[in-house]
Structures are given as C-alpha cells and as structure tokens.
Design a protein around this motif. Sequence first.
Motif, PDB file in Angstrom:
ATOM      1  N   GLU A 185       0.926  -1.210   0.005  1.00  0.00           N
ATOM      2  CA  GLU A 185       0.072   0.034   0.118  1.00  0.00           C
ATOM      3  C   GLU A 185       0.767   1.161   0.253  1.00  0.00           C
ATOM      4  O   GLU A 185       1.793   1.408   0.809  1.00  0.00           O
ATOM      5  N   ARG A 186       0.700   2.337  -0.824  1.00  0.00           N
ATOM      6  CA  ARG A 186       1.290   3.292  -0.946  1.00  0.00           C
ATOM      7  C   ARG A 186       0.187   4.573  -0.973  1.00  0.00           C
ATOM      8  O   ARG A 186      -0.704   4.427  -1.695  1.00  0.00           O
ATOM      9  N   ARG A 187       0.356   5.617  -0.168  1.00  0.00           N
ATOM     10  CA  ARG A 187      -0.545   6.588  -0.115  1.00  0.00           C
ATOM     11  C   ARG A 187       0.309   7.977  -0.177  1.00  0.00           C
ATOM     12  O   ARG A 187       1.225   8.062   0.575  1.00  0.00           O
ATOM     13  N   GLY A 194       1.046  11.968   6.094  1.00  0.00           N
ATOM     14  CA  GLY A 194       1.529  11.112   4.931  1.00  0.00           C
ATOM     15  C   GLY A 194       2.668  11.547   4.277  1.00  0.00           C
ATOM     16  O   GLY A 194       3.511  12.503   5.021  1.00  0.00           O
ATOM     17  N   PRO A 254      -5.330   5.055  -1.225  1.00  0.00           N
ATOM     18  CA  PRO A 254      -4.309   4.520  -1.372  1.00  0.00           C
ATOM     19  C   PRO A 254      -4.190   3.816  -2.601  1.00  0.00           C
ATOM     20  O   PRO A 254      -5.072   3.398  -3.157  1.00  0.00           O
ATOM     21  N   ARG A 314       3.402   4.228   3.212  1.00  0.00           N
ATOM     22  CA  ARG A 314       3.484   2.951   2.703  1.00  0.00           C
ATOM     23  C   ARG A 314       3.724   1.755   3.625  1.00  0.00           C
ATOM     24  O   ARG A 314       4.160   2.039   4.629  1.00  0.00           O
TER      25      ARG A 314
END
Length: 169
Positions: free
Chosen positions: A43-45, A120, A52, A123
């Motif tokens: 997961e990447r945000r 943020g 995400p 990840r």
Amino acid sequence: MRRALDAARDAAARAALERQAGAALDTLLDAARRSSRLVILMERRRGYETAPALETARLVAREGRVTLQALAGPRPQSPDWERAGMVETDAYLAVLDRLLRDPALADDWPAPRFDANAPGPRRAIVVRLAIGQDEREMQALDGGPYQRLAALAGALLEFCRSVPLQATP
C-alpha cells in the motif's frame, strides 16, 4: 541454517551445513507443492487526503495445483488490473525457491510501529509465506527494512503480473 553457514569457519563444517540446507530446501519445496500459501500486500498513499494505491496477490498450492489471485488499484471493487487463474506448479516452485534462498527471509522482522495520526505519505508492505503448518510474515513501513522488503515484494508482484496462466479446459 543460513546464520550457521555464515558463522562456519571450517570448510568441512560449512560443506556439511550446505548439504543440510540443500536437503531442507528440497523438503520445504516438496511440502510447498502439497500445501502452501504466499500473500503479498503493498500500500502506498501520497497524503492524508488521497486514496491508497493497493497491490495484493495470493498464490495458493494444494496437492500440486496452484491458483493465483492478484489485483491493483485504489479500490478493490474496481481494480486497475486483476488476474486470476491456475499457474504451472513448476513456475510457482521456482519463485518459492528464489524466495526461500533470499536472505531477507532469514532476517528479523520486528512488527513495525504504526502511527495513524502521522502525516502522509504512507507505505506498507506485508509478505506472508505459509508452508504446511509453518508460517513466516515480514512487515515494513519505512526505512531500510521497507526498501529491502519492497524489492522482494516488487519481484513477487511482477511474477504475479507476468506468469502465464494455464488455459481453462
């Protein structure tokens, strides 16, 4: 065994350990053919307000049959790409062989500390391997552990994106 191999100074002891490690790897791959599961989650945000980017894959082997389910995108309900089907057992065992030989698998992976209130970008990666009743999970959120696990997870996800699926009879 990998740690014992690294510490072995005597050539004869090292050779004996290498034979034992080879036999253990063969046993694990035989067991993986009968019953195993490999799960990869990334997961990447970019920021707090953004959705995400998710990538998930699951490979499951039961009695010589291997199934693949994989998808990626901001929402699992409408993924940017997805794949599902049967994978050749030998291809699956080849990727497991590479994974089992990877030094990352033997590393210590303490549970990462997650701060839900931290700004943020975010990840996270989880790689879980189960063979028979034995299970190993690796998780990382940032820093060096994230970089090592991201490289491993990226290679596993690329396998899931590119491995040929068997034709349905």
